[in-house]
Design a protein around this motif. Sequence first.
Motif, PDB file in Angstrom:
ATOM      1  N   HIS B  37       2.991 -27.841 -11.679  1.00 26.62           N
ATOM      2  CA  HIS B  37       3.000 -26.431 -11.273  1.00 26.62           C
ATOM      3  C   HIS B  37       2.455 -25.515 -12.361  1.00 26.62           C
ATOM      4  O   HIS B  37       2.551 -25.840 -13.544  1.00 26.62           O
ATOM      5  CB  HIS B  37       4.419 -26.002 -10.911  1.00 26.62           C
ATOM      6  CG  HIS B  37       4.920 -26.625  -9.654  1.00 26.62           C
ATOM      7  ND1 HIS B  37       6.231 -26.586  -9.250  1.00 26.62           N
ATOM      8  CD2 HIS B  37       4.251 -27.324  -8.685  1.00 26.62           C
ATOM      9  CE1 HIS B  37       6.366 -27.222  -8.103  1.00 26.62           C
ATOM     10  NE2 HIS B  37       5.185 -27.691  -7.741  1.00 26.62           N
ATOM     11  N   ILE B  38       1.929 -24.369 -11.936  1.00 23.33           N
ATOM     12  CA  ILE B  38       1.473 -23.364 -12.892  1.00 23.33           C
ATOM     13  C   ILE B  38       2.357 -22.133 -12.712  1.00 23.33           C
ATOM     14  O   ILE B  38       2.258 -21.420 -11.715  1.00 23.33           O
ATOM     15  CB  ILE B  38      -0.009 -23.018 -12.665  1.00 23.33           C
ATOM     16  CG1 ILE B  38      -0.862 -24.287 -12.859  1.00 23.33           C
ATOM     17  CG2 ILE B  38      -0.457 -21.935 -13.648  1.00 23.33           C
ATOM     18  CD1 ILE B  38      -2.267 -24.151 -12.371  1.00 23.33           C
ATOM     19  N   GLY B  39       3.236 -21.917 -13.682  1.00 24.60           N
ATOM     20  CA  GLY B  39       4.160 -20.801 -13.582  1.00 24.60           C
ATOM     21  C   GLY B  39       3.628 -19.560 -14.273  1.00 24.60           C
ATOM     22  O   GLY B  39       3.681 -18.467 -13.740  1.00 24.60           O
ATOM     23  N   CYS B  40       3.120 -19.742 -15.486  1.00 21.15           N
ATOM     24  CA  CYS B  40       2.726 -18.587 -16.294  1.00 21.15           C
ATOM     25  C   CYS B  40       1.261 -18.624 -16.660  1.00 21.15           C
ATOM     26  O   CYS B  40       0.626 -17.601 -16.785  1.00 21.15           O
ATOM     27  CB  CYS B  40       3.568 -18.536 -17.566  1.00 21.15           C
ATOM     28  SG  CYS B  40       3.319 -19.960 -18.655  1.00 21.15           S
ATOM     29  N   ASP B  41       0.738 -19.836 -16.876  1.00 22.63           N
ATOM     30  CA  ASP B  41      -0.632 -20.029 -17.353  1.00 22.63           C
ATOM     31  C   ASP B  41      -0.815 -19.486 -18.772  1.00 22.63           C
ATOM     32  O   ASP B  41      -1.933 -19.331 -19.236  1.00 22.63           O
ATOM     33  CB  ASP B  41      -1.636 -19.373 -16.382  1.00 22.63           C
ATOM     34  CG  ASP B  41      -2.991 -20.083 -16.414  1.00 22.63           C
ATOM     35  OD1 ASP B  41      -3.031 -21.270 -16.785  1.00 22.63           O
ATOM     36  OD2 ASP B  41      -4.009 -19.435 -16.091  1.00 22.63           O
ATOM     37  N   SER B  43       1.342 -20.714 -21.393  1.00 21.64           N
ATOM     38  CA  SER B  43       2.007 -21.643 -22.287  1.00 21.64           C
ATOM     39  C   SER B  43       3.454 -21.276 -22.608  1.00 21.64           C
ATOM     40  O   SER B  43       4.007 -21.725 -23.599  1.00 21.64           O
ATOM     41  CB  SER B  43       1.112 -21.724 -23.479  1.00 21.64           C
ATOM     42  OG  SER B  43       1.247 -22.221 -24.481  1.00 21.64           O
ATOM     43  N   GLN B  44       4.067 -20.474 -21.779  1.00 11.71           N
ATOM     44  CA  GLN B  44       5.456 -20.071 -22.030  1.00 11.71           C
ATOM     45  C   GLN B  44       6.474 -20.863 -21.209  1.00 11.71           C
ATOM     46  O   GLN B  44       7.596 -21.082 -21.658  1.00 11.71           O
ATOM     47  CB  GLN B  44       5.662 -18.589 -21.669  1.00 11.71           C
ATOM     48  CG  GLN B  44       4.658 -17.631 -22.282  1.00 11.71           C
ATOM     49  CD  GLN B  44       4.750 -17.599 -23.783  1.00 11.71           C
ATOM     50  OE1 GLN B  44       5.834 -17.604 -24.349  1.00 11.71           O
ATOM     51  NE2 GLN B  44       3.613 -17.588 -24.442  1.00 11.71           N
ATOM     52  N   CYS B  45       6.141 -21.253 -19.981  1.00  8.13           N
ATOM     53  CA  CYS B  45       7.186 -21.663 -19.019  1.00  8.13           C
ATOM     54  C   CYS B  45       7.416 -23.164 -18.925  1.00  8.13           C
ATOM     55  O   CYS B  45       8.482 -23.598 -18.507  1.00  8.13           O
ATOM     56  CB  CYS B  45       6.877 -21.103 -17.639  1.00  8.13           C
ATOM     57  SG  CYS B  45       5.573 -22.011 -16.768  1.00  8.13           S
ATOM     58  N   GLY B  46       6.430 -23.973 -19.235  1.00 10.52           N
ATOM     59  CA  GLY B  46       6.617 -25.420 -19.197  1.00 10.52           C
ATOM     60  C   GLY B  46       6.580 -26.062 -17.819  1.00 10.52           C
ATOM     61  O   GLY B  46       6.780 -27.275 -17.707  1.00 10.52           O
ATOM     62  N   ALA B  47       6.278 -25.304 -16.761  1.00 11.02           N
ATOM     63  CA  ALA B  47       6.221 -25.899 -15.412  1.00 11.02           C
ATOM     64  C   ALA B  47       5.074 -26.898 -15.302  1.00 11.02           C
ATOM     65  O   ALA B  47       5.074 -27.776 -14.443  1.00 11.02           O
ATOM     66  CB  ALA B  47       6.058 -24.800 -14.359  1.00 11.02           C
ATOM     67  N   CYS B  48       4.095 -26.767 -16.195  1.00 12.82           N
ATOM     68  CA  CYS B  48       2.871 -27.571 -16.116  1.00 12.82           C
ATOM     69  C   CYS B  48       2.900 -28.780 -17.032  1.00 12.82           C
ATOM     70  O   CYS B  48       1.868 -29.422 -17.230  1.00 12.82           O
ATOM     71  CB  CYS B  48       1.691 -26.690 -16.501  1.00 12.82           C
ATOM     72  SG  CYS B  48       1.777 -26.201 -18.241  1.00 12.82           S
ATOM     73  N   LYS B  58       1.530 -29.050 -22.520  1.00  8.61           N
ATOM     74  CA  LYS B  58       1.364 -28.067 -21.450  1.00  8.61           C
ATOM     75  C   LYS B  58      -0.067 -28.161 -20.919  1.00  8.61           C
ATOM     76  O   LYS B  58      -1.017 -27.842 -21.628  1.00  8.61           O
ATOM     77  CB  LYS B  58       1.686 -26.672 -21.991  1.00  8.61           C
ATOM     78  CG  LYS B  58       3.185 -26.540 -22.271  1.00  8.61           C
ATOM     79  CD  LYS B  58       3.560 -25.288 -22.988  1.00  8.61           C
ATOM     80  CE  LYS B  58       5.085 -25.198 -23.089  1.00  8.61           C
ATOM     81  NZ  LYS B  58       5.527 -24.060 -23.914  1.00  8.61           N
ATOM     82  N   CYS B  60      -1.643 -26.431 -18.876  1.00  5.93           N
ATOM     83  CA  CYS B  60      -2.370 -25.165 -18.715  1.00  5.93           C
ATOM     84  C   CYS B  60      -3.029 -24.747 -20.009  1.00  5.93           C
ATOM     85  O   CYS B  60      -3.763 -23.780 -20.041  1.00  5.93           O
ATOM     86  CB  CYS B  60      -1.428 -24.045 -18.260  1.00  5.93           C
ATOM     87  SG  CYS B  60      -0.350 -23.425 -19.573  1.00  5.93           S
TER      88      CYS B  60
HETATM   89  S1  FES Z   1       1.999 -22.850 -16.629  1.00  2.98           S
HETATM   90 FE1  FES Z   1       3.590 -22.052 -17.853  1.00  2.98          FE
HETATM   91  S2  FES Z   1       3.391 -23.273 -19.639  1.00  2.98           S
HETATM   92 FE2  FES Z   1       1.719 -23.936 -18.469  1.00  2.98          FE
END
Ligand code: FES
Lengths: 264, 160
Positions: B37-41, B43-48, B58, B60
């Motif tokens: 998943h792409i949450g923030c793009d 590098s903050q959220c870690g969904a990717c 990460k 993204c």
């Molecule tokens: S999409 Fe949030 S860290 Fe990569």
Amino acid sequence: MYSTKYHKPASIADATAALTAGEDATILAGGQTLLATMKQHLASPSDLVDIRAIDGLSDISADGNVLTIGAAATHTAVASSAVVRDVCPALADLASGIGDPAVRNVGTIGGSVANNDPAADYPAAMLALGATIVTNTREITADDFFEGLFSTALEDGEIITAVKITAPAKAAYAKFPQPASLFALVGVFVADGAGGVRVAVTGAGEDGVFRQGAMESALGANWSAGALDGVAASQDGLMSDMHGAADYRAHLIAVMAKRAVSAA
Amino acid sequence: MTTVNMTVNGKAVSGNIPDNTLLSEFLRENLRLTGTHIGCDTSQCGACVVHINGMPVKSCSTLAVSLDGAEVLTIEGLTKGGKDAELHPMQVAFNDNHGLQCGFCTPGMIMTGIDMVKRYKAEGKDLTSDAIRAELEGNICRCTGYHNIVKSIEDAATKM
Ligand code: FES
Ligand SMILES: Cc1cc2nc3c(=O)[nH]c(=O)nc-3n(C[C@H](O)[C@H](O)[C@H](O)COP(=O)(O)OP(=O)(O)OC[C@H]3O[C@@H](n4cnc5c(N)ncnc54)[C@H](O)[C@@H]3O)c2cc1C
Ligand code: FES
């Protein structure tokens, strides 16, 4: 992100050639800062020259009490290196506290030093340890290397190949992280090394990393946290932003310096 | 455009892609592996988070063209077998412990969780709940309040 051309040279000579040939070519290491900058269109290099495949650039070695860390060594590699742990454990501890595990697996010491973010951790270590920044053309002392916000003594296309550190007698880093960015709101690196006692502060200065002279004198006379009692950090030249005013940062410098001395 | 070859979830894949393609885009758009998943793009959220050569990264914030010859593992690569797929113990633990609500952060949590359990085991260190929280520094969840994510990883650690 604007389009760009990717290169992965295997030698410094090939990297230099690619950097010279590209109209606006930029060095890419871990990309943990550069790619974000490119996404925001704050940078739009014509060419990216990835230095991570260059032979030997990720090596970590010690020759007696001199530690050499290749520019492309990741934060994880530094944090988990038995050699770093042996010669300068404070540096391994610092690396283990940068960002989060996924960032540490990719971000490099050369990238961090070259970027000279005013809140980055490594610049404080380099300045306090009196490190030498080795490039493809010369050696630069940390005192001459860090020039200001995101600015360094590096010339266009100059590649950091390694950093060299002489083992200090004692050293430690104490960081008060800004919880959202994980960077230092204030970080203080103290070292008793070849160049005497040095105290370097990151996260707080308007011009980036700097040395705290009053604390260096106090610790030079008496290396103990108690020696810093009453040595207040000046607010002059400190940053004030939504995360903390200058007086708060000045207070934190004193607290972090004491913690670092106690841990060293 | 550059041709890149890598191994994703054990299969050789290749693509002729623009040099500025992020690994997250390559996985989702080219390979249709939309579990990452792409949450923030940013590098903050870690969904990717995916594993590259065994290490969580990460996706993204990584260029796909830089990964020629790499081994990539995504959430889709964790299950064994096709129709009667057997979930990975970390996936089972998230299910058993209510470690997800909307599930958006879950692929990154699971990839990060698997790495920390393996690493702590290899180093012979105790993966305490405090250690799990520190290891999750780069993974954001907007739903669960983290307690059940920590419980899930603790549970999986006893079964991995
Ligand atoms: S999409 Fe949030 S860290 Fe990569
Ligand atoms: C979520 C997150 C949290 C973070 N937290 C912290 C933190 O707590 N503390 C901290 O200090 N940092 C932190 N960082 C920054 C991180 O440490 C970066 O890895 C680092 O600043 C840049 O290193 P890089 O290898 O990724 O460089 P890149 O992003 O590839 O490059 C950065 C700059 O340096 C130049 N460059 C790279 N290598 C060289 C070289 N060898 N010679 C000359 N120029 C070079 C590039 O051209 C570019 O301008 C964080 C980053 C993220 C995304
Ligand atoms: S379960 Fe919704 S973001 Fe984590």
